[in-house]
Design a protein around this motif. Sequence first.
Motif, PDB file in Angstrom:
ATOM      1  N   TYR A  94      95.369 -19.306 -11.894  1.00 19.32           N
ATOM      2  CA  TYR A  94      95.112 -20.068 -13.124  1.00 19.32           C
ATOM      3  C   TYR A  94      95.792 -19.434 -14.331  1.00 19.32           C
ATOM      4  O   TYR A  94      95.730 -19.977 -15.442  1.00 19.32           O
ATOM      5  CB  TYR A  94      93.607 -20.177 -13.375  1.00 19.32           C
ATOM      6  CG  TYR A  94      92.964 -21.386 -12.720  1.00 19.32           C
ATOM      7  CD1 TYR A  94      92.754 -22.563 -13.433  1.00 19.32           C
ATOM      8  CD2 TYR A  94      92.584 -21.361 -11.384  1.00 19.32           C
ATOM      9  CE1 TYR A  94      92.170 -23.678 -12.845  1.00 19.32           C
ATOM     10  CE2 TYR A  94      92.001 -22.463 -10.770  1.00 19.32           C
ATOM     11  CZ  TYR A  94      91.803 -23.621 -11.511  1.00 19.32           C
ATOM     12  OH  TYR A  94      91.228 -24.724 -10.913  1.00 19.32           O
ATOM     13  N   GLY A  95      96.417 -18.284 -14.137  1.00 21.98           N
ATOM     14  CA  GLY A  95      97.159 -17.640 -15.220  1.00 21.98           C
ATOM     15  C   GLY A  95      96.307 -16.977 -16.269  1.00 21.98           C
ATOM     16  O   GLY A  95      96.788 -16.716 -17.382  1.00 21.98           O
ATOM     17  N   VAL A  96      95.038 -16.680 -15.953  1.00 23.01           N
ATOM     18  CA  VAL A  96      94.154 -16.084 -16.958  1.00 23.01           C
ATOM     19  C   VAL A  96      93.998 -14.578 -16.761  1.00 23.01           C
ATOM     20  O   VAL A  96      93.384 -13.904 -17.591  1.00 23.01           O
ATOM     21  CB  VAL A  96      92.756 -16.743 -16.948  1.00 23.01           C
ATOM     22  CG1 VAL A  96      92.875 -18.230 -17.205  1.00 23.01           C
ATOM     23  CG2 VAL A  96      92.029 -16.475 -15.632  1.00 23.01           C
ATOM     24  N   ALA A  97      94.525 -14.039 -15.651  1.00 15.24           N
ATOM     25  CA  ALA A  97      94.353 -12.611 -15.392  1.00 15.24           C
ATOM     26  C   ALA A  97      95.547 -12.066 -14.630  1.00 15.24           C
ATOM     27  O   ALA A  97      96.254 -12.795 -13.928  1.00 15.24           O
ATOM     28  CB  ALA A  97      93.079 -12.364 -14.592  1.00 15.24           C
ATOM     29  N   LYS A  98      95.762 -10.757 -14.786  1.00 16.91           N
ATOM     30  CA  LYS A  98      96.762 -10.044 -14.001  1.00 16.91           C
ATOM     31  C   LYS A  98      96.053  -9.053 -13.090  1.00 16.91           C
ATOM     32  O   LYS A  98      95.024  -8.481 -13.469  1.00 16.91           O
ATOM     33  CB  LYS A  98      97.747  -9.307 -14.902  1.00 16.91           C
ATOM     34  CG  LYS A  98      98.810 -10.196 -15.528  1.00 16.91           C
ATOM     35  CD  LYS A  98      99.890  -9.366 -16.201  1.00 16.91           C
ATOM     36  CE  LYS A  98     101.021 -10.272 -16.716  1.00 16.91           C
ATOM     37  NZ  LYS A  98     102.111  -9.479 -17.343  1.00 16.91           N
ATOM     38  N   THR A  99      96.596  -8.869 -11.901  1.00 15.31           N
ATOM     39  CA  THR A  99      96.025  -7.901 -10.967  1.00 15.31           C
ATOM     40  C   THR A  99      96.686  -6.545 -11.153  1.00 15.31           C
ATOM     41  O   THR A  99      97.897  -6.443 -11.383  1.00 15.31           O
ATOM     42  CB  THR A  99      96.210  -8.365  -9.516  1.00 15.31           C
ATOM     43  OG1 THR A  99      97.578  -8.742  -9.301  1.00 15.31           O
ATOM     44  CG2 THR A  99      95.311  -9.546  -9.206  1.00 15.31           C
ATOM     45  N   VAL A 100      95.862  -5.498 -11.032  1.00 17.37           N
ATOM     46  CA  VAL A 100      96.328  -4.124 -11.213  1.00 17.37           C
ATOM     47  C   VAL A 100      95.770  -3.280 -10.066  1.00 17.37           C
ATOM     48  O   VAL A 100      94.608  -3.428  -9.691  1.00 17.37           O
ATOM     49  CB  VAL A 100      95.846  -3.541 -12.561  1.00 17.37           C
ATOM     50  CG1 VAL A 100      96.296  -2.087 -12.714  1.00 17.37           C
ATOM     51  CG2 VAL A 100      96.352  -4.382 -13.731  1.00 17.37           C
ATOM     52  N   GLY A 101      96.598  -2.396  -9.513  1.00 15.35           N
ATOM     53  CA  GLY A 101      96.091  -1.490  -8.473  1.00 15.35           C
ATOM     54  C   GLY A 101      96.973  -1.455  -7.249  1.00 15.35           C
ATOM     55  O   GLY A 101      98.182  -1.227  -7.349  1.00 15.35           O
ATOM     56  N   GLU A 102      96.360  -1.724  -6.075  1.00 16.70           N
ATOM     57  CA  GLU A 102      97.075  -1.630  -4.805  1.00 16.70           C
ATOM     58  C   GLU A 102      96.858  -2.899  -3.979  1.00 16.70           C
ATOM     59  O   GLU A 102      95.897  -3.628  -4.196  1.00 16.70           O
ATOM     60  CB  GLU A 102      96.584  -0.409  -4.028  1.00 16.70           C
ATOM     61  CG  GLU A 102      96.837   0.905  -4.768  1.00 16.70           C
ATOM     62  CD  GLU A 102      96.071   2.064  -4.153  1.00 16.70           C
ATOM     63  OE1 GLU A 102      96.613   2.688  -3.217  1.00 16.70           O
ATOM     64  OE2 GLU A 102      94.951   2.346  -4.607  1.00 16.70           O
ATOM     65  N   LYS A 103      97.767  -3.126  -3.038  1.00 17.99           N
ATOM     66  CA  LYS A 103      97.741  -4.330  -2.196  1.00 17.99           C
ATOM     67  C   LYS A 103      96.422  -4.432  -1.429  1.00 17.99           C
ATOM     68  O   LYS A 103      95.909  -3.450  -0.912  1.00 17.99           O
ATOM     69  CB  LYS A 103      98.908  -4.299  -1.221  1.00 17.99           C
ATOM     70  CG  LYS A 103      99.054  -5.529  -0.345  1.00 17.99           C
ATOM     71  CD  LYS A 103     100.289  -5.400   0.533  1.00 17.99           C
ATOM     72  CE  LYS A 103     100.438  -6.600   1.469  1.00 17.99           C
ATOM     73  NZ  LYS A 103      99.369  -6.688   2.471  1.00 17.99           N
ATOM     74  N   THR A 104      95.886  -5.653  -1.371  1.00 18.45           N
ATOM     75  CA  THR A 104      94.615  -5.875  -0.675  1.00 18.45           C
ATOM     76  C   THR A 104      94.838  -6.073   0.823  1.00 18.45           C
ATOM     77  O   THR A 104      95.965  -6.141   1.303  1.00 18.45           O
ATOM     78  CB  THR A 104      93.875  -7.102  -1.241  1.00 18.45           C
ATOM     79  OG1 THR A 104      94.655  -8.284  -0.977  1.00 18.45           O
ATOM     80  CG2 THR A 104      93.649  -6.972  -2.736  1.00 18.45           C
ATOM     81  N   VAL A 105      93.739  -6.225   1.557  1.00 14.33           N
ATOM     82  CA  VAL A 105      93.765  -6.257   3.019  1.00 14.33           C
ATOM     83  C   VAL A 105      94.384  -7.531   3.582  1.00 14.33           C
ATOM     84  O   VAL A 105      95.225  -7.493   4.477  1.00 14.33           O
ATOM     85  CB  VAL A 105      92.333  -6.088   3.566  1.00 14.33           C
ATOM     86  CG1 VAL A 105      92.310  -6.258   5.074  1.00 14.33           C
ATOM     87  CG2 VAL A 105      91.791  -4.729   3.185  1.00 14.33           C
TER      88      VAL A 105
END
Length: 388
Positions: A302-313
């Motif tokens: 939806y373009g309201v957030a960016k993901t930060v961290g490491e690749k998920t499972v």
Amino acid sequence: MIKGRMDRILSYILVVLLSITVTMAVMLHVFAGQKKSQPKLEALEQVISEYFIGEVDQEYIEDAAASAMVNALGDKWSYYIPAEHYQSYLERMNNAYVDVGITVGLAEDGRGVVIQQITAGGPAEEAGAQTGDIIVKVDGTSVIGMALSDSKKLIQGEAGTTAKLNILRGEQEIVLTVTRREIKTPVVTSQLLQGKIGLITIANFNRNCAAETIGAIEAMQKQGAEKLIFDVRNNPGGYAEEMVKILDYLLPEGKLFTTVDYAGKTNTAMSDANCLNLPMAVLINDRSYSAAEFFAAALTEYGVAKTVGEKTVGKGYFQTTIQLPDGSAVGLSIGKYYTPKGKSLADVGIVPAVPVALTEEEKTQLLLGELEASVDPQILAAMDVLNG
């Protein structure tokens, strides 16, 4: 001499042949009694029960067989739950358990079990228990020298029942009567960071998750938060309906989540027009599973957030829990999940928009809840994202 040696050799051969004949006869007798139509596992169970020379733990064998059957499906997300573990499984999924509200360990001097932690507002605290108290008797039964697991079983029980605890406090022995009741496990924690950023950590998406998450969002806003970070690292997922309630609160009108079950039935959860218009970021890692992944995926699509961290499972299947006649259960994959844009995350996962890795020491600290936000590289990176 030669004749005598040959006689002995022939005797040995005759004994061996007789042994083989007897063994073959037994084998033929055992399997001749089985009907061709008899299910293999039933036949094997009968053979073991009738002929195995050692002791047979029937429940253990059946648990092992059931677990092996589920594992043989080749689906790493399906699982078997023995009957003795089913209640604790339900408690975990409900984020609630019946107890007196204490954590105990064996006393170093062997005098009983020591109270290490007390749940705030729980029955034990209300009855006057203190950390460091040593329980020596439960309902008149001594726990001195007893295994910790057995002591815990005495302390635990059904909601509404009471436990009489004989406690040593220093040199004084006192008696406390504690009423067991349901205790809810907190799912969500929150804190206000610098820059008017609210950090909301979601432990799982099991029962009560949506109410606690929405409550934390509103509490953060009252404290002045103008941006939000959702932390779903080490989050194993949970109930889809809990995730959908949160997404509906956060996102504008549109698709949130689609499931397709084993019969081909499709169900799509929708959001209404009400939404939360705040900048957001989502923290993810290699222990973010299932609903945690689809929560992050919906916010990013939806373009309201960016993901930060490491690749998920990359868990793209959903399970249902089916209880079996003996009280055990199986969690069986019965359908597939899809993101708002119709993408499957199975074996793909989410690659973060801002990749930030933690050291092994930091990962351990995060698991133990000892990694402070002020030095957490992934939280600091998310704050940078929100601050532009």
